[in-house]
Design a protein around this motif. Sequence first.
Motif, PDB file in Angstrom:
ATOM      1  N   ARG A   2      -0.522   0.329   9.031  1.00 48.99           N
ATOM      2  CA  ARG A   2      -1.081   0.669   7.724  1.00 48.99           C
ATOM      3  C   ARG A   2      -1.727  -0.550   7.075  1.00 48.99           C
ATOM      4  NH1 ARG A   2       4.070   3.793   5.243  1.00 48.99           N
ATOM      5  NH2 ARG A   2       5.011   1.909   6.080  1.00 48.99           N
ATOM      6  N   ARG A   5      -5.077  -1.324   8.750  1.00 48.75           N
ATOM      7  CA  ARG A   5      -6.148  -0.415   8.325  1.00 48.75           C
ATOM      8  C   ARG A   5      -6.643  -0.791   6.932  1.00 48.75           C
ATOM      9  NH1 ARG A   5      -2.873   3.602  10.893  1.00 48.75           N
ATOM     10  NH2 ARG A   5      -1.977   4.199   8.875  1.00 48.75           N
ATOM     11  N   ARG A   9     -10.473  -2.510   5.654  1.00 47.61           N
ATOM     12  CA  ARG A   9     -11.245  -2.059   4.489  1.00 47.61           C
ATOM     13  C   ARG A   9     -11.519  -3.217   3.536  1.00 47.61           C
ATOM     14  NH1 ARG A   9      -9.463  -0.498  -0.356  1.00 47.61           N
ATOM     15  NH2 ARG A   9     -10.763   0.912  -1.596  1.00 47.61           N
ATOM     16  N   SER A 113      -1.916   5.896   2.310  1.00 43.07           N
ATOM     17  CA  SER A 113      -1.224   4.982   3.218  1.00 43.07           C
ATOM     18  C   SER A 113       0.287   5.138   3.123  1.00 43.07           C
ATOM     19  CB  SER A 113      -1.603   3.532   2.894  1.00 43.07           C
ATOM     20  OG  SER A 113      -1.119   3.156   1.618  1.00 43.07           O
ATOM     21  N   SER A 122      -2.036  -6.522   2.233  1.00 39.47           N
ATOM     22  CA  SER A 122      -3.431  -6.537   2.684  1.00 39.47           C
ATOM     23  C   SER A 122      -4.278  -7.405   1.767  1.00 39.47           C
ATOM     24  CB  SER A 122      -3.995  -5.112   2.716  1.00 39.47           C
ATOM     25  OG  SER A 122      -5.387  -5.125   2.979  1.00 39.47           O
TER      26      SER A 122
END
Length: 276
Positions: A2, A5, A9, A113, A122
Amino acid sequence: MRTLRLLGRDMENGILRRCVLFILPLLFAVSQTRELHAYLIELADGNILLTNGTFADYLLFAMKGMEVYYFDPRSVFDIPIYWFAFQIGLAYFLAYYSSDDFAANARVVCLASGSRRSWWVSKLIYCTVAVVMYFAVCVLTIYLMAAAYGADMTMDMTAALTTRLYPPQTYNFSAADLLLITLFIPMLVTLGISQLQVLAGFIITPVISFAAVCGVYVLSAYYTVWYLSGNYTMWQRVSYVVADGVNPMSGLVLAAGMLITAFAGGIVYFDNKDII
């Protein structure tokens, strides 16, 4: 998975689509290398010193910041404009993306998510990549410009030039010392400041957090004390060079503290944040 991903982005929206801002470290590096090159030409024209310098000479010159400032009513305090522009350019680069992304997409992304923590991790990784790339563009530009000016592409300093520009003990630096105080510690401390800035952008506002970072750098230029983190981004302020300087090792501890605070603070903040 997760986090990866979400990171993909962030890399696309936060870095690739805003890559024009990397012109800031490029311009900084070009201006500093040109300034040293012009100085070397001046020395050669005056039959004072004939050298093209080395990569280490150009790196030292670009990342020098300013010497320790001692208050004197007869002297004027001038912020080292190139150093300030370099650091504030990065702060501006990171100021708005994370908070804007949260305002526009947090509900959809976090719910999809299933993890708020992955979203924050992230953002921290994105911030880390942006800082590393920012410094990398600067160093690569210095390297290419130094090569174009005919410099010896080594980490050996030119003795006559180094002792002319800086305190004599500077020439005693090993290559490891030089990389530590010109790149590794400044980048790590800047990363800590940057991650705290991103977190503060959520807790207060991006504008105020950006202004606070600007204030920290201005105060750092004026006061040479261990708790003003901007001092560690100017190698002329370290205790290896001047007795009143800051200890580079305290910079590592300070940077670690800022990084841990940013990570833990973000986890607590987003775990309790209402995004619905």
